[in-house]
Design an enzyme around this catalytic site. Structure first.
Site, short mmCIF file in Angstrom:
data_model
loop_
_atom_site.label_atom_id
_atom_site.label_comp_id
_atom_site.label_asym_id
_atom_site.label_seq_id
_atom_site.Cartn_x
_atom_site.Cartn_y
_atom_site.Cartn_z
N ASP A 181 38.95 36.80 41.99
CA ASP A 181 39.73 36.38 40.81
C ASP A 181 41.04 35.77 41.30
O ASP A 181 41.37 35.85 42.48
CB ASP A 181 39.97 37.56 39.86
CG ASP A 181 40.91 38.59 40.47
OD1 ASP A 181 40.60 39.11 41.55
OD2 ASP A 181 41.97 38.89 39.87
N HIS A 496 30.98 37.36 45.02
CA HIS A 496 31.68 37.24 43.74
C HIS A 496 33.02 36.58 44.03
O HIS A 496 34.03 37.24 44.28
CB HIS A 496 31.88 38.62 43.09
CG HIS A 496 32.50 38.52 41.72
ND1 HIS A 496 31.77 38.22 40.59
CD2 HIS A 496 33.77 38.66 41.31
CE1 HIS A 496 32.57 38.18 39.54
NE2 HIS A 496 33.80 38.45 39.95
N ASP A 525 23.31 40.84 47.53
CA ASP A 525 24.01 39.56 47.72
C ASP A 525 23.88 38.78 46.42
O ASP A 525 23.10 37.85 46.31
CB ASP A 525 23.38 38.82 48.90
CG ASP A 525 24.08 37.49 49.16
OD1 ASP A 525 25.22 37.33 48.69
OD2 ASP A 525 23.47 36.64 49.83
N GLU A 534 32.21 41.26 45.98
CA GLU A 534 33.44 40.48 45.84
C GLU A 534 34.11 40.34 47.22
O GLU A 534 33.68 40.94 48.21
CB GLU A 534 34.40 41.12 44.83
CG GLU A 534 35.51 40.18 44.41
CD GLU A 534 36.26 40.58 43.13
OE1 GLU A 534 35.85 41.54 42.45
OE2 GLU A 534 37.27 39.92 42.83
O1 9MR Z 1 35.95 38.62 38.49
C1 9MR Z 1 36.46 39.90 38.17
C2 9MR Z 1 36.63 40.69 39.44
O2 9MR Z 1 37.62 40.08 40.25
C3 9MR Z 1 36.97 42.13 39.17
O3 9MR Z 1 36.90 42.88 40.36
C4 9MR Z 1 36.00 42.70 38.14
C5 9MR Z 1 36.35 44.13 37.75
O4 9MR Z 1 37.59 44.21 37.19
O5 9MR Z 1 35.96 41.90 36.98
C6 9MR Z 1 35.54 40.59 37.22
O6 9MR Z 1 35.56 39.87 36.03
C7 9MR Z 1 34.54 40.18 35.11
C8 9MR Z 1 35.14 40.84 33.91
O7 9MR Z 1 35.66 42.12 34.24
C9 9MR Z 1 34.13 40.99 32.82
N1 9MR Z 1 33.55 39.70 32.51
C10 9MR Z 1 32.88 39.09 33.64
C11 9MR Z 1 33.87 38.87 34.74
C12 9MR Z 1 33.16 38.25 35.94
O8 9MR Z 1 32.83 36.96 35.69
O1 9MR Z 2 39.38 47.15 45.19
C1 9MR Z 2 39.47 47.76 43.93
C2 9MR Z 2 38.54 48.95 43.89
O2 9MR Z 2 38.97 49.93 44.80
C3 9MR Z 2 38.49 49.51 42.49
O3 9MR Z 2 37.51 50.52 42.45
C4 9MR Z 2 38.15 48.39 41.51
C5 9MR Z 2 38.11 48.85 40.07
O4 9MR Z 2 39.36 49.25 39.64
O5 9MR Z 2 39.09 47.35 41.60
C6 9MR Z 2 39.12 46.75 42.86
O6 9MR Z 2 40.10 45.77 42.88
C7 9MR Z 2 39.83 44.56 42.20
C8 9MR Z 2 41.05 44.26 41.36
O7 9MR Z 2 41.18 45.21 40.34
C9 9MR Z 2 41.03 42.86 40.78
N1 9MR Z 2 40.79 41.87 41.78
C10 9MR Z 2 39.56 42.12 42.52
C11 9MR Z 2 39.63 43.46 43.22
C12 9MR Z 2 38.42 43.69 44.12
O8 9MR Z 2 37.27 43.89 43.38
#
Ligand code: 9MR
Ligand code: 9MR
Ligand code: ZN
Length: 551
Positions: A181, A496, A525, A534
């Site tokens: 993100d 991701h 994957d 991610e």
């Molecule tokens: O892309 C987002 C990712 O970086 C985060 O780790 C994840 C959890 O917070 O959320 C992803 O975004 C999703 C969102 O939470 C829900 N709608 C779909 C998104 C992914 O396309």
């Molecule tokens: O790395 C984070 C992981 O430890 C947590 O369990 C998760 C849900 O809170 O969030 C991860 O961090 C995400 C962040 O919230 C948004 N950007 C993407 C990060 C990696 O997924």
């Protein structure tokens, strides 16, 4: 006995088979590694009669000459992967060259290289990945014939509505996107900065000898520090404009952008959120640490970082209770975390940077509250190790000798536990059976604990285990696949990662470690599975550190 097996894990040389269209390059070392990446006729699903395969050979790639023959280990079973594995140990083979491994009746591996510089390329790619993550600038980078591009993004960063100034904004451009993100989060910047800067502190000469290939954004700085400065320039902007020392917890839109969105297409309004005490502490820790690294190259900027850290440290002292981020309308990453460990790290870095007694006293008091604990397993929500490591290696005078001894003892015990865990895992995974969101990042990060123990009580086992961690990430694992995009054997194709999904290049942006499984066997994957696949700056920093240690 018929056993489903993935091919033998090799305790000797191979690390990574590289992706096409390059020739089959393989990173390796002369230590203790796996040679996975068996060719398709020997896919991991195949069933082999393990007792029939008792021996193995290593042959030269150019003329098929056998250069090493050995016996496979006994059959080792491991429950979490539900597999039986045999180990082919060719550690004795140290002659530089390109080879492959053959197990009669099973098949042959991809070619691999034994050389002194097998980690160099992987290191450069892993570090360059930070550059590719830059926000607020155009990127144009060609890797193996594929062109990865973004236009200048997020120029509107950011609005002050959530810090009490409706309708106002100030410059918050720059820094790295956090992950797949495009948000920018102070807490995650802290652990990332620490990990990268620790690599610099320990290995600067080796790092300087490897070119990353960055544009000139910080004249006079070594390349590695140019990249760090890109982040600290942004981090400084996260402080409230009122000069109070408060620091916004994050700078993001209210919601994550759609997945198929390039950075420059993400035009949502982005806001500074309100502060959190953990974010303030992490801002202090990172900037205080960075000020020391920058000082030889740019005294003025180093002072700016340290001055900013002092203001925020003083604010923290005036606010001794926990203050969490209030998410309000935001649904982007929370990075919620309690702050005593973050405060402790901040005190340690302030002490190291200034030598002032107040910081030492704060550290020792906070460390005592933490019972001087050193963790084997740690991520962004636990900064305890950062402070313990800093204090333990500090050459400054005035430490309480008992505390110093206790912390050092705990650091060594934690490192020894990591070594022991790797030794009992069939894939020498230093985290053994622990799996969770982002655990591949921890596999890399753990090597920092090994390296600190190696300083305090030098022993080759620490580096050997760090090499195991790297080997694991590059393919010596249940999947027989690299976890690092575009590097190693059969790497992830669908992280991701919004850029990788949204651009029209086949193949993801290169050099990124993906999060990994939540059990020993459930990694996929799949770009939809952000919890498995991610990419993220804190995980990536662990990989960079691990490779830097191995160089
Ligand atoms: O892309 C987002 C990712 O970086 C985060 O780790 C994840 C959890 O917070 O959320 C992803 O975004 C999703 C969102 O939470 C829900 N709608 C779909 C998104 C992914 O396309
Ligand atoms: O790395 C984070 C992981 O430890 C947590 O369990 C998760 C849900 O809170 O969030 C991860 O961090 C995400 C962040 O919230 C948004 N950007 C993407 C990060 C990696 O997924
Ligand atoms: Zn951006």
């Amino acid at each position: 006995m018929k056993t489903r097996s993935i091919l033998p894990v090799l305790l000797a040389s191979v690390l990574v088979g590289c992706s096409s269209p390059a020739p089959e390059t393989t990173y390796t070392d002369n230590f203790r590694h796996s040679a996975l990446g068996f060719l398709p006729d020997a896919e991991k699903e195949m069933t082999i009669n393990l007792p029939d395969a008792e021996s193995f050979r290593v042959r030269r790639a150019d003329n098929d000459k056998v250069v090493f023959e050995g016996a496979l280990s006994e059959v080792l079973s491991q429950e979490d992967v539900a597999q039986s594995v045999r180990i082919a140990d060719f550690s004795e083979l140290s002659k530089t060259g390109e080879y492959y491994l053959e197990v009669p009746g099973v098949g042959r591996s991809r070619n691999f290289v034994i050389a002194d510089n097998v980690y160099d390329d992987a290191y450069a790619h892993a570090m360059r990945a930070f550059y590719l993550w830059r926000c607020g600038t155009a990127i144009d980078y060609t890797f193996e014939g594929k062109r990865y591009q973004q236009d200048i993004c997020h120029q509107g960063d950011g609005h002050e509505d959530y810090i009490g100034n409706a309708g106002q904004s100030h410059d918050g451009t720059g820094g790295w996107h956090d992950a797949g993100d495009y948000g920018k989060y102070t807490v995650n910047a802290g652990i990332t900065g620490f990990t990268l800067l620790w690599a610099w502190e320990q290995f600067a000469p080796a790092l300087q000898s490897i070119e990353i290939g960055l544009p000139e954004t910080a004249p006079g700085y070594p390349e590695f520090l140019k990249e760090i400065k890109w982040e600290t320039d942004w981090l400084l902007k996260m402080a409230y404009p009122d000069g109070s020392g408060k620091v916004s917890h994050k700078l993001t839109a209210l919601n994550f952008s759609g997945f198929y969105t390039m950075p420059e297409e993400d035009l949502q309004a982005r806001y500074y959120t309100d502060w959190s005490s953990a974010a303030v502490a992490d801002y202090v820790g990172f900037l205080a640490q960075a000020s020391r690294a920058f000082a030889p190259y740019d005294a003025e900027y180093a002072k700016k970082c340290l001055d900013a850290a002092k203001v925020s440290y003083d604010f923290l002292k005036s606010y001794p209770t926990q203050k969490f981020l209030m998410q309000r309308e935001f649904t982007t990453g929370a990075y919620f975390t309690i702050d005593p460990d973050d405060r402790m790290w901040a005190a340690a870095e302030m002490w190291e940077s200034t030598g002032e007694k107040q910081y030492l006293e704060d550290f020792e008091q906070l460390a005592e509250q933490q019972k001087f604990t050193v963790d084997v397993n740690w991520d962004w929500d636990n900064m305890r190790n950062l402070g313990m490591f800093r204090y333990a290696v500090s050459q400054r005078e005035g430490k309480n000798p008992e505390i110093d001894a206790k912390i050092k003892e705990n650091i060594i015990a934690a490192a020894d536990e990591i070594v022991a865990t790797a030794e009992t895992d069939v894939y020498a995974r230093p985290m053994g059976g622990r799996y969770y969101w982002g655990c591949n990042g921890t596999v890399g990060r753990q090597t920092l604990g090994l390296q600190v123990a190696d300083i305090l009580s030098p022993d080759a086992k620490y580096l050997a285990t760090a090499r195991d961690a790297v080997a694991h990430l590059f393919g010596r694992n249940y999947y027989d696949r690299s976890f690092v995009t575009r590097l190693g054997f059969n790497p992830p194709m669908y992280p991701h990662d919004r850029r990788s999904a949204a651009d029209d290049v086949h193949g993801p942006w290169p050099g990124y470690v993906v999060g990994g499984g939540h059990t020993a066997t459930d990694w996929i994957d799949n770009q939809d599975s952000y919890s498995h696949n991610e990419v993220a700056i804190n995980w990536q920093a662990g990989l960079v550190f691990a490779l830097a240690y191995c160089l």
